[in-house]
Design a protein around this motif. Structure first.
Motif, short mmCIF file in Angstrom:
data_model
loop_
_atom_site.label_atom_id
_atom_site.label_comp_id
_atom_site.label_asym_id
_atom_site.label_seq_id
_atom_site.Cartn_x
_atom_site.Cartn_y
_atom_site.Cartn_z
N UNK A 229 11.17 26.25 65.46
CA UNK A 229 9.92 26.81 64.92
C UNK A 229 10.00 26.96 63.41
N UNK A 230 11.16 27.37 62.89
CA UNK A 230 11.31 27.47 61.45
C UNK A 230 11.16 26.10 60.78
N UNK A 231 11.75 25.06 61.40
CA UNK A 231 11.61 23.72 60.83
C UNK A 231 10.16 23.25 60.84
N UNK A 232 9.45 23.53 61.90
CA UNK A 232 8.04 23.13 61.98
C UNK A 232 7.23 23.87 60.92
N UNK A 233 7.51 25.16 60.73
CA UNK A 233 6.79 25.93 59.71
C UNK A 233 7.05 25.37 58.32
N UNK A 234 8.32 25.01 58.04
CA UNK A 234 8.64 24.45 56.73
C UNK A 234 7.91 23.12 56.52
N UNK A 235 7.91 22.27 57.54
CA UNK A 235 7.22 20.98 57.41
C UNK A 235 5.72 21.18 57.23
N UNK B 60 1.46 19.32 49.83
CA UNK B 60 1.15 17.95 49.41
C UNK B 60 -0.35 17.73 49.41
N UNK B 61 -1.06 18.27 50.40
CA UNK B 61 -2.51 18.12 50.45
C UNK B 61 -3.15 18.85 49.28
N UNK B 62 -2.67 20.06 48.99
CA UNK B 62 -3.23 20.83 47.87
C UNK B 62 -2.91 20.19 46.53
N UNK B 63 -1.77 19.54 46.44
CA UNK B 63 -1.41 18.88 45.17
C UNK B 63 -2.35 17.70 44.91
N UNK B 64 -2.76 17.01 45.97
CA UNK B 64 -3.67 15.88 45.79
C UNK B 64 -5.10 16.34 45.54
#
Length: 110
Positions: free
Chosen positions: A88-94, A101-105
């Motif tokens: 779950x921690x890995x999924x949250x990080x991803x 990345x979406x906000x950066x674009x």
């Protein structure tokens, strides 16, 4: 002195006839007993499982809570829980990285 060929052939034919007759008697008996044997096996398994459940309830105070963590199954459950938390921690990080990345674009997406 050996037996003539005709006597040996007659003996083997008689032995084959006796084997076929026994097969015709034994096979139906076996087929008749199979359902009874299957039922007996099912009853034995059910009683053994029920006895285990009763013993487990007696030793754990009668409540339906999971067994304590001291047994090998408890350690397995603890390891599984830890593994799922890590996943779950890995999924949250991803998800955070993907949202960044979406906000950066497109800064107006937020």
């Amino acid at each position: 002195m050996g037996c003539p060929r005709a006597v040996r052939a007659c003996r083997s034919a008689c032995a084959a006839a006796v084997a076929i007759c026994l097969l015709l008697v034994v096979l139906p008996l076996v087929l008749l007993w199979l359902p009874l044997l299957s039922f007996a096996v099912a009853v034995v398994r059910f009683r053994r499982r029920r006895r285990r459940m009763m013993m487990t309830r007696c030793f754990h105070g009668g409540d339906r809570s999971p067994p304590p963590e001291s047994g090998p199954d408890g350690h397995r459950a603890a390891r599984l829980h830890k593994y799922l938390e890590d996943q779950m921690e890995l999924v949250e990080e991803e998800a955070r990285d993907a949202m960044a990345a979406v906000l950066a674009r497109n800064p107006w997406a937020a």
